[in-house]
Motif scaffolding. Sequence first.
Motif, PDB file in Angstrom:
ATOM      1  N   SER A 231       0.831  -1.207   0.000  1.00  0.00           N
ATOM      2  CA  SER A 231       0.000   0.000   0.000  1.00  0.00           C
ATOM      3  C   SER A 231       0.866   1.259   0.000  1.00  0.00           C
ATOM      4  N   HIS A 232       0.391   2.284  -0.682  1.00  0.00           N
ATOM      5  CA  HIS A 232       1.065   3.584  -0.763  1.00  0.00           C
ATOM      6  C   HIS A 232       2.454   3.470  -1.396  1.00  0.00           C
ATOM      7  N   CYS A 233       2.598   2.589  -2.356  1.00  0.00           N
ATOM      8  CA  CYS A 233       3.836   2.496  -3.143  1.00  0.00           C
ATOM      9  C   CYS A 233       3.503   2.984  -4.557  1.00  0.00           C
ATOM     10  N   PRO A 234       3.703   4.259  -4.854  1.00  0.00           N
ATOM     11  CA  PRO A 234       3.202   4.839  -6.102  1.00  0.00           C
ATOM     12  C   PRO A 234       3.864   4.304  -7.365  1.00  0.00           C
ATOM     13  N   GLN A 235       5.046   3.682  -7.252  1.00  0.00           N
ATOM     14  CA  GLN A 235       5.735   3.209  -8.454  1.00  0.00           C
ATOM     15  C   GLN A 235       5.404   1.758  -8.814  1.00  0.00           C
TER      16      GLN A 235
ATOM     17  N   HIS B 257       2.613 -18.467  -5.698  1.00  0.00           N
ATOM     18  CA  HIS B 257       1.529 -19.444  -5.736  1.00  0.00           C
ATOM     19  C   HIS B 257       0.796 -19.563  -4.402  1.00  0.00           C
ATOM     20  N   ARG B 258       1.436 -19.177  -3.299  1.00  0.00           N
ATOM     21  CA  ARG B 258       0.816 -19.343  -1.981  1.00  0.00           C
ATOM     22  C   ARG B 258       0.081 -18.093  -1.498  1.00  0.00           C
ATOM     23  N   LEU B 259       0.089 -17.026  -2.265  1.00  0.00           N
ATOM     24  CA  LEU B 259      -0.411 -15.734  -1.802  1.00  0.00           C
ATOM     25  C   LEU B 259      -1.879 -15.807  -1.389  1.00  0.00           C
ATOM     26  N   GLN B 260      -2.159 -15.349  -0.149  1.00  0.00           N
ATOM     27  CA  GLN B 260      -3.515 -15.344   0.379  1.00  0.00           C
ATOM     28  C   GLN B 260      -4.011 -13.948   0.717  1.00  0.00           C
ATOM     29  N   HIS B 261      -3.097 -13.026   0.993  1.00  0.00           N
ATOM     30  CA  HIS B 261      -3.489 -11.672   1.400  1.00  0.00           C
ATOM     31  C   HIS B 261      -2.629 -10.666   0.632  1.00  0.00           C
ATOM     32  N   LEU B 262      -3.289  -9.744  -0.073  1.00  0.00           N
ATOM     33  CA  LEU B 262      -2.590  -8.762  -0.903  1.00  0.00           C
ATOM     34  C   LEU B 262      -3.172  -7.381  -0.638  1.00  0.00           C
ATOM     35  N   TYR B 263      -2.296  -6.421  -0.311  1.00  0.00           N
ATOM     36  CA  TYR B 263      -2.727  -5.070   0.063  1.00  0.00           C
ATOM     37  C   TYR B 263      -2.092  -4.062  -0.901  1.00  0.00           C
ATOM     38  N   LEU B 264      -2.960  -3.395  -1.677  1.00  0.00           N
ATOM     39  CA  LEU B 264      -2.490  -2.475  -2.718  1.00  0.00           C
ATOM     40  C   LEU B 264      -3.152  -1.112  -2.603  1.00  0.00           C
TER      41      LEU B 264
END
Length: 644
Positions: A555-559, A573-580
């Motif tokens: 989160s809050h990574c503008p690039q 492949h294991r990703l369960q939680h993603l915050y963008l």
Amino acid sequence: MEGQHLPTEIISYILGYLHVTDRREASLVCKSWYEASQEHQFQKNVTFRFPVSTSSLDFIRALARRPRCGLIISHLDGSSLSRQVLVEVGVHLGPRLESLALPGSSITESSLLGLLPHLTGLHKLDLQGLDSLFMSGAFLSRDEHRQQVQHALRNLQELDLSDLRYLSDLSFNRLTSCTPKLRQLALAGCHIAFEFDPYRGCPVGSGSSALVSLRNLLSLLQKQASTLRCLDLSRTSITPESLRSIAQVPGLLLEELSLRGCKELTDYSMEILCKQQNALKKLDLSACTELTSRTVLAVATELKDLHLLTLSQDWKITDKGLAELMSLHCLRTLDLSECLHVSGVDLVKGLSSPQPRAQLETLSLRNCTYIRDAVIYSLTQLLGSNLKELDLTSCVYLTDLSIRAIATYLPALVVLRLGWCKEISDWGLLGMVEPTKDCEPRDKEEDKGPSFTRTFGNMGFFQPPSLPFQEKPRLVTDEDLGAFKEQEGASLLALRGLQELDLSACSKLTDTSITQVLRFPELRHLSLSMLPEISDESLVSVAYHCCSLTSLALSHCPQISDQGMARALPLLHRLQHLYLACCDAITNETLSIISLHCDRLRTLDVSMCKDITVHQVDHLQSRLPFLEKVQCRFVNSADFTMVL
């Protein structure tokens, strides 16, 4: 020889080396692999969580083949489907069910009483927040119901009655009379009448009270003193007199006690508690805001077998007593987060003692703003290979020296949290010393007197000197990177077993260090939020070298852009939680990539991503079977959270 033709024992042995999520995926390869994954060694303490739905009926029937299991069933209500789910649990699982929790539910007394008599093997029952059961005050009022429930719950060891607003003396007595072998009782957040008669020196209350009274609680503790070992009274209005009464119950030997958020407690009451209950192994006193270092000294003096101590948000606690606390050789976990007056100096003194001392495995100093590099440098040497988890979030004065000390002396670290340590730079992560900055000599400049600001003219206000943290660090060059690759210094790479890393808001970090240092094959949780200088290059490098990630925060990574997501997500492949959240370069294209490659995703946050549309979010939800929650506030002028 093909894998599916190997003996079941061999396949089970191989599966034992896999993480639980990978083992679950491997069990779907073929029938023999599935059977190997069902071996008893993999099925201990297994709990299944699911909401009420028509598909849950078949799932419950399938669980009938398991010898033992636990259930967490959410969103139960008074509907016919909910009643049918409970009936199926009783019929197909019955005595094989070890634990049952019903969070976020609103069920009737008749539904629960129809289930409980079947659960004769139940060891743990969680009724947290089920106000619908106790609102009428008639729960278990009939003798035949009490007899049935008492037979079923005769071996119950753990009972959670937290956050029940309508729990009365009568309901409490009826239920606890059915559980004669309780080992653990939780009443956190309950409305308990801790009334004490100062003249008679005893609690007041009667069996008809609309609230659980101190008198009835003491009565239960006296009856079950021989078995009860864990008590949770967090977030209650317990008074010092009431705590002293509980501590002095004859025969009561508590091993775990939680008093989190009990703001009326005093040092004197804690001194009595420590003397009377000196067998305590776990003690949670977080947010008990009236406690001071007197309590710390009492704990250090009396609780010789203490393993875990939580003092988070006890704002009056200072360094005094922490040296004595380090003499508890059994102490393994210490939480001093948000103890604003703690500098850590006495921790160093206590750990430096030649006498037997604490072998800490977990230490939290989050928001202890008096912590400095010198203390961390000493602590890391004293704690050494014992420490597994270290939280230094918002210790804002720590610099690269602390990072080098951590990398050098804490090789067994599994969890490291450094969020908001804004003085940390690429040099620290790389384990290198930043060369001295070139400064222009000022002695050649003519002294023109104080420099006045344009705003205040000649009123006498002059501009303050620039502070060290306002200066930008010298950037790492290609020559510096060459030296880094040749050196044997202590970069963050030395922490080979790291599984969680938080670098949020360490705003001086750039692609230079992230791409070179974040190479942890066992890393599962990573936060790089609020790092404005990192780009897709860092994202792709992390995905390639940290392929075990289950949670990633950007989160809050503008690039960070769609192009980086397209290259990185196929590797995770294991990703369960993603915050963008607030990643301005993220568009609907990223959602399409997620739908193709992140079939395990459970949580997604795309709040305030201006180029994300609600329609695409809806489409994503239909494509991902395990997606439970999507945060999409202010996407394309929308404002909502989707809970699936």
